[in-house]
Enzyme design. Structure first.
Site, mmCIF file in Angstrom:
data_model
loop_
_atom_site.group_PDB
_atom_site.id
_atom_site.type_symbol
_atom_site.label_atom_id
_atom_site.label_comp_id
_atom_site.label_asym_id
_atom_site.label_seq_id
_atom_site.Cartn_x
_atom_site.Cartn_y
_atom_site.Cartn_z
ATOM 1 N N TYR A 110 38.367 8.127 53.120
ATOM 2 C CA TYR A 110 38.261 8.785 54.423
ATOM 3 C C TYR A 110 37.350 7.991 55.376
ATOM 4 O O TYR A 110 36.399 7.338 54.938
ATOM 5 C CB TYR A 110 37.689 10.194 54.284
ATOM 6 C CG TYR A 110 38.560 11.196 53.566
ATOM 7 C CD1 TYR A 110 39.905 10.966 53.323
ATOM 8 C CD2 TYR A 110 38.021 12.395 53.116
ATOM 9 C CE1 TYR A 110 40.688 11.892 52.661
ATOM 10 C CE2 TYR A 110 38.796 13.343 52.455
ATOM 11 C CZ TYR A 110 40.125 13.078 52.230
ATOM 12 O OH TYR A 110 40.889 14.001 51.566
ATOM 13 N N HIS B 250 42.206 11.138 43.165
ATOM 14 C CA HIS B 250 42.854 11.494 44.429
ATOM 15 C C HIS B 250 44.374 11.548 44.321
ATOM 16 O O HIS B 250 45.032 12.333 44.998
ATOM 17 C CB HIS B 250 42.452 10.490 45.512
ATOM 18 C CG HIS B 250 42.496 11.028 46.896
ATOM 19 N ND1 HIS B 250 41.805 10.470 47.945
ATOM 20 C CD2 HIS B 250 43.145 12.086 47.430
ATOM 21 C CE1 HIS B 250 42.026 11.146 49.049
ATOM 22 N NE2 HIS B 250 42.853 12.134 48.769
ATOM 23 N N PRO C 209 45.383 23.603 55.001
ATOM 24 C CA PRO C 209 45.667 25.042 55.012
ATOM 25 C C PRO C 209 46.253 25.517 56.335
ATOM 26 O O PRO C 209 46.888 26.572 56.388
ATOM 27 C CB PRO C 209 44.282 25.662 54.782
ATOM 28 C CG PRO C 209 43.326 24.663 55.340
ATOM 29 C CD PRO C 209 43.925 23.334 54.985
ATOM 30 N N GLY D 99 47.177 22.067 61.922
ATOM 31 C CA GLY D 99 46.834 22.796 63.138
ATOM 32 C C GLY D 99 47.897 23.751 63.628
ATOM 33 O O GLY D 99 47.631 24.605 64.480
ATOM 34 N N LEU D 100 49.123 23.644 63.103
ATOM 35 C CA LEU D 100 50.208 24.492 63.590
ATOM 36 C C LEU D 100 49.921 25.966 63.340
ATOM 37 O O LEU D 100 50.430 26.832 64.062
ATOM 38 C CB LEU D 100 51.525 24.085 62.923
ATOM 39 C CG LEU D 100 52.798 24.732 63.465
ATOM 40 C CD1 LEU D 100 52.938 24.513 64.965
ATOM 41 C CD2 LEU D 100 54.027 24.189 62.734
ATOM 42 N N GLY E 64 47.234 28.842 65.827
ATOM 43 C CA GLY E 64 47.595 29.761 66.898
ATOM 44 C C GLY E 64 47.562 29.132 68.272
ATOM 45 O O GLY E 64 47.963 29.773 69.258
#
Length: 310
Positions: free
Chosen positions: A53, A118, A204, A208-209, A212
C-alpha cells in the site's frame, strides 16, 4: 465502540476497523495523522495495512509515524505477498522473513498483532509459508497469522497442515464482501464458521457505491474513489448494481436508516465478521463509519435484503 474476538485468536478488535490503503497515496503525512487521530479518538483499535500500500511501503511508514506511542493500544495488522518489485513477492520462507523485517522497520514496531498472506502463492507450497510464519510467531515478531483472498479449499488445507505440525493456524480471512459482492457466502464463510476463523471484509462499500453519495444518471462526485478509477467504474457501475443500490436505499430510508448504515450493519450481522475494514480520506468519514454500525437488522429485514440483492 463495540468489539469482537478475531477468530480463535483471543484478540479483541473494534467492529469497525481502519483500512490504511490511502496512506502514502491519496493522503500525505498530515492527512494520515488527522485520520489516524480521529480513528483513535473514535475507539477504533484495528488498523490494517500492507507492505504494498502507498506506492510500496508508504502506508506502513506513514501509519507508523502517525501512531507513535499509541501503537501499544491498538491491534496492528499488515500483509505480505503482493509484488513489491525486484522479485520481492510471494510466500517463499526466505522472502517471508525479509518482508516481515521490512514491514516492522517501516511501521516502527518490534511486532505485529496480525500478519497476513495477502494472496496465495501458487509457486510455493503453503506448508513452506506456514513454516516461516511459525518461526516468526515463535520469535515473538508476530502474534497471530491470517490470510487474504484464499478460497475455501485452500483455507481448509492450510488449517490441516498447521494442525499436523502443531503450528499456528490462520485465525482470520480477509476477503471482499459487501451487499453487492456476496460470493464468499457459498463456501468460504461456512468453512470459516467450522474452523472458528474471523472475517475481515474489505471493500465493504463497493469502492463507495454503497455510501449513498452516488446517484444513477447523475455526475459522479469529484474526488470520490470510483470517480478517479476506471477499474472501479467498470466493476461496479452497471445496470444491475444501480437497481440493487436504489432498492437498498429505499429499504433503508423506509426504516429510518441510511444506505451507509445498512452496508455496515448488514456485514456485522454475520457471526464470522470480526471487524469491517473501511478506508477514509477525511476524519469525518471515520465518524460516519463508526455511527453506521449500530443497526441490528431483524430476521425479516435480512430476508428482504437477500431478496433485493438476489
Amino acid at each position: 465502540m463495540q468489539t469482537r474476538t478475531l477468530g480463535h485468536s483471543g484478540l479483541n478488535v473494534s467492529t469497525v476497523g481502519l483500512g490504511c490503503n490511502n496512506f502514502g497515496g491519496r493522503l500525505d503525512q498530515a492527512g494520515t495523522d488527522a485520520v489516524v487521530r480521529r480513528a483513535l479518538d473514535a475507539g477504533i483499535t484495528l488498523f490494517d495495512t500492507a507492505d504494498v500500500y502507498g506506492n510500496r511501503g508508504g502506508s506502513e511508514e506513514m501509519l507508523g509515524r502517525a501512531l507513535g506511542s499509541e501503537r501499544s493500544r491498538i491491534v496492528l495488522a499488515s500483509k505480505f505477498g503482493h509484488d513489491m518489485g525486484d522479485g520481492r513477492k510471494g510466500g517463499r520462507p526466505e522472502y517471508v522473513r525479509l518482508a516481515l523485517e521490512a514491514s516492522l522497520k517501516r511501521l516502527g514496531t518490534d511486532y505485529l498483532d496480525l500478519y497476513q498472506l495477502h494472496t496465495p502463492d501458487a509457486s510455493t507450497p503453503i506448508e513452506d509459508t506456514l513454516g516461516a510464519l511459525n518461526d516468526a510467531v515463535q520469535e515473538g515478531l508476530v502474534k497471530y497469522i491470517g490470510v487474504s483472498n484464499m478460497d475455501a479449499a485452500g483455507v481448509r488445507d492450510a488449517d490441516r497442515i498447521a494442525r499436523e505440525h502443531g503450528w499456528p493456524r490462520f485465525t482470520s480471512c480477509q476477503d471482499e464482501h459487501s451487499l453487492l459482492v456476496r460470493g464468499i457466502e457459498a463456501y468460504l464463510i461456512p468453512t470459516m464458521t467450522e474452523l472458528n476463523l474471523g472475517l475481515l471484509p474489505y471493500f465493504p462499500l463497493a469502492s463507495g457505491l454503497l455510501t449513498g453519495k452516488y446517484r444513477r444518471d447523475q455526475p459522479l462526485p469529484e474526488g470520490a474513489r470510483i470517480t478517479g478509477s476506471e477499474n472501479a467504474q467498470s466493476r461496479y457501475l452497471n445496470d444491475h448494481n444501480w437497481d440493487v443500490v436504489e432498492n437498498l436505499r429505499s429499504f433503508a430510508e423506509g426504516r429510518g436508516h441510511t444506505l451507509l448504515e445498512l452496508a455496515f450493519s448488514w456485514l456485522l450481522s454475520f457471526d464470522v465478521t470480526s471487524s469491517v475494514i473501511a478506508g477514509a480520506t477525511k476524519p469525518e468519514q471515520i465518524d460516519g463509519n463508526v455511527a453506521a454500525a449500530g443497526w441490528v437488522l431483524s430476521k425479516e429485514e435480512l430476508a428482504e435484503v437477500d431478496r433485493i440483492t438476489g
